[in-house]
Write a protein that holds these residues in place. Structure first.
Motif, PDB file in Angstrom:
ATOM      1  N   ASP A  83       1.045  -1.179   0.055  1.00  0.00           N
ATOM      2  CA  ASP A  83      -0.284  -0.398  -0.001  1.00  0.00           C
ATOM      3  C   ASP A  83       1.146   1.378  -0.257  1.00  0.00           C
ATOM      4  O   ASP A  83       2.058   1.133   1.089  1.00  0.00           O
ATOM      5  N   ARG A  84       0.326   1.956  -0.935  1.00  0.00           N
ATOM      6  CA  ARG A  84       1.308   3.062  -1.121  1.00  0.00           C
ATOM      7  C   ARG A  84       1.515   3.798   0.578  1.00  0.00           C
ATOM      8  O   ARG A  84       2.617   4.444   0.119  1.00  0.00           O
ATOM      9  N   ARG A  85       0.258   4.322   0.966  1.00  0.00           N
ATOM     10  CA  ARG A  85      -0.004   5.220   1.946  1.00  0.00           C
ATOM     11  C   ARG A  85       1.411   4.071   2.771  1.00  0.00           C
ATOM     12  O   ARG A  85       2.308   5.612   3.980  1.00  0.00           O
ATOM     13  N   TYR A  86       1.060   3.439   3.000  1.00  0.00           N
ATOM     14  CA  TYR A  86       2.039   2.941   4.404  1.00  0.00           C
ATOM     15  C   TYR A  86       3.364   2.611   4.081  1.00  0.00           C
ATOM     16  O   TYR A  86       4.109   2.840   4.423  1.00  0.00           O
ATOM     17  N   ALA A  87       3.726   2.230   2.725  1.00  0.00           N
ATOM     18  CA  ALA A  87       4.891   2.667   2.279  1.00  0.00           C
ATOM     19  C   ALA A  87       5.703   4.165   2.421  1.00  0.00           C
ATOM     20  O   ALA A  87       6.904   4.379   3.067  1.00  0.00           O
ATOM     21  N   GLN A  88       5.210   5.110   2.534  1.00  0.00           N
ATOM     22  CA  GLN A  88       5.516   6.307   2.153  1.00  0.00           C
ATOM     23  C   GLN A  88       6.009   6.527   4.307  1.00  0.00           C
ATOM     24  O   GLN A  88       6.743   7.360   4.292  1.00  0.00           O
ATOM     25  N   GLU A  89       5.047   6.036   5.021  1.00  0.00           N
ATOM     26  CA  GLU A  89       5.098   6.420   6.149  1.00  0.00           C
ATOM     27  C   GLU A  89       6.300   5.219   6.778  1.00  0.00           C
ATOM     28  O   GLU A  89       7.403   5.560   7.421  1.00  0.00           O
ATOM     29  N   TRP A  90       6.397   3.642   6.428  1.00  0.00           N
ATOM     30  CA  TRP A  90       7.453   3.429   6.549  1.00  0.00           C
ATOM     31  C   TRP A  90       8.648   4.204   6.473  1.00  0.00           C
ATOM     32  O   TRP A  90      10.592   3.686   6.581  1.00  0.00           O
ATOM     33  N   LEU A  91       9.306   4.125   4.857  1.00  0.00           N
ATOM     34  CA  LEU A  91       9.873   5.138   3.712  1.00  0.00           C
ATOM     35  C   LEU A  91      10.695   6.256   4.765  1.00  0.00           C
ATOM     36  O   LEU A  91      11.854   6.267   5.625  1.00  0.00           O
ATOM     37  N   GLU A  92       9.650   6.632   5.273  1.00  0.00           N
ATOM     38  CA  GLU A  92      10.020   8.023   6.123  1.00  0.00           C
ATOM     39  C   GLU A  92      10.803   8.042   7.178  1.00  0.00           C
ATOM     40  O   GLU A  92      11.840   8.354   7.766  1.00  0.00           O
ATOM     41  N   GLN A  93       9.515   6.706   8.371  1.00  0.00           N
ATOM     42  CA  GLN A  93      10.444   6.235   9.340  1.00  0.00           C
ATOM     43  C   GLN A  93      11.707   5.627   9.120  1.00  0.00           C
ATOM     44  O   GLN A  93      12.587   5.691  10.288  1.00  0.00           O
ATOM     45  N   GLN A  94      12.140   5.008   8.174  1.00  0.00           N
ATOM     46  CA  GLN A  94      13.118   4.464   7.945  1.00  0.00           C
ATOM     47  C   GLN A  94      14.521   5.002   8.073  1.00  0.00           C
ATOM     48  O   GLN A  94      15.792   5.249   8.069  1.00  0.00           O
ATOM     49  N   ALA A  95      14.343   6.449   7.360  1.00  0.00           N
ATOM     50  CA  ALA A  95      15.411   7.511   6.939  1.00  0.00           C
ATOM     51  C   ALA A  95      15.296   8.365   8.082  1.00  0.00           C
ATOM     52  O   ALA A  95      16.454   8.811   8.733  1.00  0.00           O
TER      53      ALA A  95
END
Length: 377
Positions: A83-95
């Motif tokens: 899911d794109r919205r979850y992916a955005q949150e995960w990417l930001e957290q990982q950064a």
């Protein structure tokens, strides 16, 4: 008796991948102020978030997708799904936590170091399965609370695919790259494995990677793997499909099903501490040996004695014991209840009760989390 001359150098080292012993760095409980302990708990919470987020990225295939090049959320989900919205949150957290970096155009990149640890299944530094193991154990917390309160345990089969596969995947690089190389440095073991018509048993064979590594290193060797977990037998059989003429896996109770006087070496890789009846298992292994045969046990490289504070490796092993290994062992009536932190003297006691006269610690150093023992009659 334990060979103390060999043991000292081995006990001081636990291996690569940040697993080197770095001393007892923890502040003792009596020395901590409330502020210090609150800080420690806060840092542990951050680490827990990282572990669970790494588990998500590992299972979703997002790290592997990022290893192919930087991506934003839309590109990531196009490559790997999700899911794109979850992916955005995960990417930001990982950064935000410092695993990913952000490129000038706002995409997210996985640097080479983290990429190896999280995606390179052939690397000795591959540790994504560690997050998978801990996340899989956390799923069982309600059952663990019940077991801790009422007794009993949580059996291996209840932990499911994440825990089963994580153990196999974390051990695999070490078996593939180091097992045969290091065993070849022990002359009597190498001679037994190299002899014409040699046969070995691999008890608690799990995903089969130890059996596979032995068979590939010794082309005339025949290997029988034994495990009580049917999904593990299926996984191992699939993994060893190209060696089906010499490697066979058996769903069996080794206390009763090992053939007598059949094997030159019986191996037990990272499983004796899990076994509810270790003396009975080792007794069966002894009976299964041919004349001059040996039993080789690979188990956790914990310190020789309990200490408080403990080394980082001991702390991690207590964690595995609390969440997986002790509850698994305790799921059986009359269990020895060994737990992950099985020290050399405990194994020596089991070995003597099983009829062995000598336990030596083999001079195999820097082999991940593990230590090798040789049991002889």
């Amino acid at each position: 008796m334990v060979n103390r001359d060999v043991s000292l150098s081995v006990l001081l080292s636990a291996g690569r991948s940040g697993l080197h012993r770095i001393g007892r760095t923890q502040v003792s409980a009596v020395e901590q102020t409330s502020e210090q302990f609150a800080q420690r708990l806060f840092e542990a919470a951050l680490g827990t978030v990282d572990i669970l987020a790494i588990h998500l990225g590992d299972r979703l295939g997002w790290y592997s997708a990022l290893a192919a090049g930087p991506a934003d959320a839309a590109e990531l989900t196009t490559r790997a799904g999700g899911d794109r919205r979850y992916a955005q949150e995960w990417l930001e957290q990982q950064a935000a936590t410092g695993i990913l970096t952000v490129t000038p155009d706002g995409r997210f990149a996985l640097p080479a170091g983290p990429a190896e640890v999280l995606t390179d299944t052939n690397s000795l530094d591959y540790l994504a399965p560690l997050a998978r193991m801990l996340a899989g154990a956390a799923v069982q917390l309600p059952a663990l609370v019940r077991a801790y309160r009422e007794g009993g345990g949580v059996g291996w089969s209840e932990y499911g695919t994440d825990v089963r596969e994580s153990q196999a995947d974390m051990n695999r690089p070490w078996f593939e790259h180091r097992l045969a190389v290091d065993l070849a440095t022990v002359p009597d073991v190498h001679a037994l494995l190299s002899a014409p018509g040699a046969r070995v048993a691999d008890i608690g064979s799990g995903g089969g990677w130890s059996s596979i590594a032995l068979a590939r290193a010794y082309p005339d060797l025949r290997v029988d793997g034994y495990d009580i977990d049917p999904p593990s037998i299926a996984m191992a059989t699939a993994n060893a499909a190209d060696l089906a003429d010499r490697v066979h896996f058996h769903h069996a109770d080794v206390t009763t099903d090992l053939p007598e006087s059949a094997y030159d070496v019986v191996f037990a890789f990272e499983c004796v501490h899990d076994m509810p009846y270790p003396v009975e298992v080792l007794s069966a292994a002894r009976r299964a040996l041919r004349p001059s045969g040996v039993v080789i046990v690979m188990d956790e490289a914990v310190d020789p004695d309990f200490a408080s504070p403990a080394s980082d490796v001991d702390r991690l092993m207590y964690g595995f014991s609390l969440l997986v290994c002790l509850p698994d062992g305790m799921a059986h009536p009359g269990s020895a209840g060994t737990g992950t932190v099985m020290r050399a003297e405990q194994l020596e006691e089991y070995a003597h009760k099983a009829g062995f006269t000598t336990l030596d610690i083999l001079p195999i150093e820097n082999f991940g989390f593990w230590r090798f023992y040789r049991l002889t009659v």
